[in-house]
Write an enzyme that holds these catalytic residues in place. Structure first.
Site, short mmCIF file in Angstrom:
data_model
loop_
_atom_site.label_atom_id
_atom_site.label_comp_id
_atom_site.label_asym_id
_atom_site.label_seq_id
_atom_site.Cartn_x
_atom_site.Cartn_y
_atom_site.Cartn_z
CG PHE A 179 8.45 -52.72 5.65
CD1 PHE A 179 7.34 -53.54 5.63
CD2 PHE A 179 9.20 -52.62 6.81
CE1 PHE A 179 6.97 -54.25 6.76
CE2 PHE A 179 8.83 -53.33 7.96
CZ PHE A 179 7.71 -54.15 7.93
NE ARG A 198 4.53 -60.65 14.93
CZ ARG A 198 5.49 -61.46 14.59
NH1 ARG A 198 6.64 -60.99 14.20
NH2 ARG A 198 5.31 -62.75 14.67
CD GLU A 205 11.32 -53.80 2.04
OE1 GLU A 205 11.04 -54.11 3.20
OE2 GLU A 205 10.46 -53.59 1.18
CE LYS A 260 13.76 -60.45 10.39
NZ LYS A 260 13.73 -59.92 11.76
CE LYS A 271 11.60 -65.31 10.21
NZ LYS A 271 10.65 -65.09 11.27
CD GLU A 283 10.67 -54.17 12.89
OE1 GLU A 283 9.65 -54.62 12.32
OE2 GLU A 283 11.31 -54.82 13.73
NE ARG A 315 5.47 -67.74 10.57
CZ ARG A 315 6.00 -66.71 11.21
NH1 ARG A 315 6.98 -66.03 10.66
NH2 ARG A 315 5.57 -66.36 12.39
NE ARG A 369 5.33 -55.75 9.97
CZ ARG A 369 5.03 -56.92 9.42
NH1 ARG A 369 5.42 -58.05 9.99
NH2 ARG A 369 4.36 -56.97 8.29
P1 AMP Z 1 10.92 -62.36 12.98
O1 AMP Z 1 10.46 -61.35 14.00
O2 AMP Z 1 12.32 -62.82 13.20
O3 AMP Z 1 9.90 -63.48 12.81
O4 AMP Z 1 10.97 -61.61 11.56
C1 AMP Z 1 9.89 -60.95 10.98
C2 AMP Z 1 9.85 -59.51 11.44
O5 AMP Z 1 10.89 -58.76 10.87
C3 AMP Z 1 8.63 -58.78 10.97
O6 AMP Z 1 7.51 -59.07 11.76
C4 AMP Z 1 9.06 -57.33 11.13
O7 AMP Z 1 8.78 -56.90 12.45
C5 AMP Z 1 10.55 -57.37 10.98
N1 AMP Z 1 11.07 -56.62 9.82
C6 AMP Z 1 12.19 -55.89 9.85
N2 AMP Z 1 12.44 -55.32 8.67
C7 AMP Z 1 11.44 -55.68 7.84
C8 AMP Z 1 11.16 -55.40 6.47
N3 AMP Z 1 11.96 -54.64 5.71
N4 AMP Z 1 10.04 -55.98 5.94
C9 AMP Z 1 9.22 -56.77 6.69
N5 AMP Z 1 9.45 -57.06 7.99
C10 AMP Z 1 10.56 -56.52 8.57
#
Ligand code: AMP
Length: 566
Positions: free
Chosen positions: A328, A256, A234, A236, A433, A284, A427, A241
């Protein structure tokens, strides 16, 4: 409260996990049925159960003042003690006078006081209640009351160990206890269910947020595809969130950090209320251009930022920065918790749910037409959008998807294992990601300094740290890349949450997480972590992250080693 404090001292006195669990289990079992649940909540480092929205709103500086008043110590004397301990609870234990003779304070009474403090309005009323509470406590009790107020016991005990202790004390497997705690969001209630042998009867509480499943970073397309077969991919999205709970037309949205954010997005509840079933969705919230192409597209995070942290959102603001909820995952539907089903099955259910929702799409609004950015073809106005799914079998596929995602204005990709279950609050490697800026770290601000030149008198320089186990170790300092308005707002927060004033520099409560980008990393003994960053710059404030979710020293080492082998 005395017994709890004594147990905490013993827990702090051992580094062995099993011993800590045994101490907690023995202690909980020794307590009366009305006391044990409250004790479990306190041992998790919280004044109230996780699902309760009550907060004390007592900051470090208020506590500091109360401790100063009760002890009769000057700021300088207190600062000297604080330097030795680095913990306000330990300071309280050292400087507060012993309790005046009287009845013992029970944990239930302490929690009642916490409720009074939470409902009291204004710092003066709160201070008076905190003072009253601390003056009834012995110095050892005060130590742990202060720690619970600050939300961190610092004795190497996490709620997960309290779960283990409950399993040990009352029977039931750890998995059953964890599941009940996740569903109830209350370690105290979980203990009650365990004590009555009814763990299996714990039921989902709608409108009490579940933990969010988290992703691990992948450094390359190859790595992202190395953990499982048939990756689902998917985009990002770069927003915030959000977990949406919907039941009987009532809608609540949680961030979150499990705070309710429904009020900040008044356009979403109506769109969600039309869902055919009671559901919990994961997705999101992004700023969205509704008129770009057929489906619209996400706008950068900076656009969304204008909408964040507002209680009241004007119509003008909603028009200027429209948002969409890109969904998602689905965690609950048809009266059933779905987290143990594989993503494959959840995705299919979600397709069904949101296809039904799409029929309720409103006609395109007049206002929206004024914001035309791209040639509109059947532009969507659906505020709830199912995140499109792709599949990738090779790193080349993934690279192409990555480029396409970036062209759509998204941050990168999420690569997910279709067979994976949803693991709240964890996690793992089932979600990965892949981002453009590999070298960013989420760090915790530990100190702030007044700037120079144009920023003289402004708290614009931030010192920040990563996690080393439960400790924070500084890794760098950056001049804020934030806007003047953000710096001013953060500056106010920091002044209110200063734990030590060193004149030009304030040591602050380690609560604020920021994302910093940098060019490379060096070994250095300038900071406690043993590393330093080259050209660090603040990308944004991560209001959605708690300090425990900051990056770790292990990740720093990985980045360092990765760059030196390139
Ligand atoms: P990070 O904030 O860099 O740790 O990356 C994880 C975050 O990406 C998640 O907590 C979501 O808020 C966000 N996110 C964006 N798109 C998606 C997706 N398609 N699936 C899951 N998380 C996503």
């Amino acid at each position: 409260m005395r017994r709890l404090a004594e147990a905490c001292e013993r827990i702090a006195g051992t580094t062995k996990k099993l011993e800590k669990i045994a101490i907690v289990a023995d202690y909980l079992k020794s307590r009366a049925p009305e006391e044990a649940p409250v004790s479990a909540v306190f041992l998790g480092g919280r004044p109230f159960p996780a699902w309760e929205e009550t907060t004390l709103q007592v900051g470090g500086s208020l506590l500091w003042k109360v401790v100063a008043e009760l002890s009769g110590k000057s700021d300088q004397e207190l600062t000297a003690v604080y330097r030795r301990h680095g913990d306000l609870g330990a300071v309280a234990a050292e400087v507060l006078p012993e309790r005046r003779a009287g009845d013992e304070l029970s944990v239930v009474e302490v929690q009642n006081c916490f409720h009074q403090i939470a409902t009291a309005r204004g710092p003066a009323a709160k201070s008076a209640l905190v003072r009253e509470l601390l003056s009834q406590a012995s110095s050892l009790e005060a130590k742990y009351i202060v720690k619970i107020i600050t939300g961190d016991l610092r004795i190497g005990l996490k709620e997960s160990l309290v779960e283990e202790a409950i399993a040990k004390a009352y029977g039931g497997t750890l998995a059953e206890v964890q599941r009940a705690n996740m569903l109830l969001g209350d370690i105290g209630d979980t203990l009650r269910f365990a004590a009555e042998g009814k763990l299996g009867q714990a039921r989902m509480r709608l409108f009490h947020p579940l933990g969010f499943m988290l992703a691990s970073p992948a450094e390359s397309a190859e790595e992202a595809l190395s953990y499982f077969e048939n990756a689902v991919v998917e985009d990002k999205y770069d927003g915030i969130r959000a977990q949406a709970h919907v039941s009987d037309g009532e809608v609540r949205i949680f961030s979150r950090t499990r705070d309710e954010i429904t009020e900040s997005f008044p356009e979403l509840p109506d769109a969600l209320a039309g869902l055919p079933d009671d559901v919990i969705l994961d997705g999101e919230i992004v700023a969205w251009s509704y008129l770009a192409g057929e489906t619209g597209r996400a706008l950068p995070f900076s656009a969304l930022q204008q909408r964040l942290g507002r209680k009241k959102v004007s119509d003008e603001m909603m028009r200027r920065v429209p948002v969409a909820y890109v969904v998602f995952d689905v965690l609950y539907a048809n009266g059933e918790l779905l987290i143990d089903r594989p993503l494959r099955a959840r995705a299919q259910l979600l397709d069904g749910l949101l296809a039904a929702e799409r029929k309720l799409v409103e006609p395109r609004s007049r206002e929206a037409q004024g914001q035309l950015r791209f040639e509109p073809r059947e532009a969507t106005t659906a505020k709830v959008i199912r995140s499109p799914l792709f599949v990738a079998a090779s790193p080349e596929n993934l690279d192409r998807l990555f480029e396409a995602a970036q062209e759509r204005g998204n941050e990168g990709l999420m690569i997910k294992d279709p067979e994976s279950v949803y693991t709240p609050g964890r996690r793992g490697k089932s979600w990965l990601k892949l981002k453009r800026e590999l070298a960013t770290l989420d760090v915790v601000v530990t100190a702030v300094e007044y700037g120079h030149g144009k920023r003289i008198g402004v708290l614009s320089d931030y010192t920040f740290a990563v996690l080393d186990g439960e400790r924070l170790v500084n890794i760098g300092k950056a001049y804020s890349g934030l806007t003047d308005a953000e710096i001013a707002e953060m500056g106010k927060w920091f002044l209110e949450h200063t734990v030590e004033d060193q004149g030009f520099r304030l040591i602050v409560e380690p609560k604020i997480v920021i994302e910093v980008a940098f060019n490379n990393m060096m070994r250095s003994d300038r900071h406690e972590s043993g590393y330093a960053l080259r050209f660090p710059r603040i990308v944004r404030i991560r209001t959605d992250k708690l300090p425990e979710e900051a990056d770790t020293i292990e990740r720093v080492r990985e980045i360092y080693e990765g760059q030196s082998s390139n």
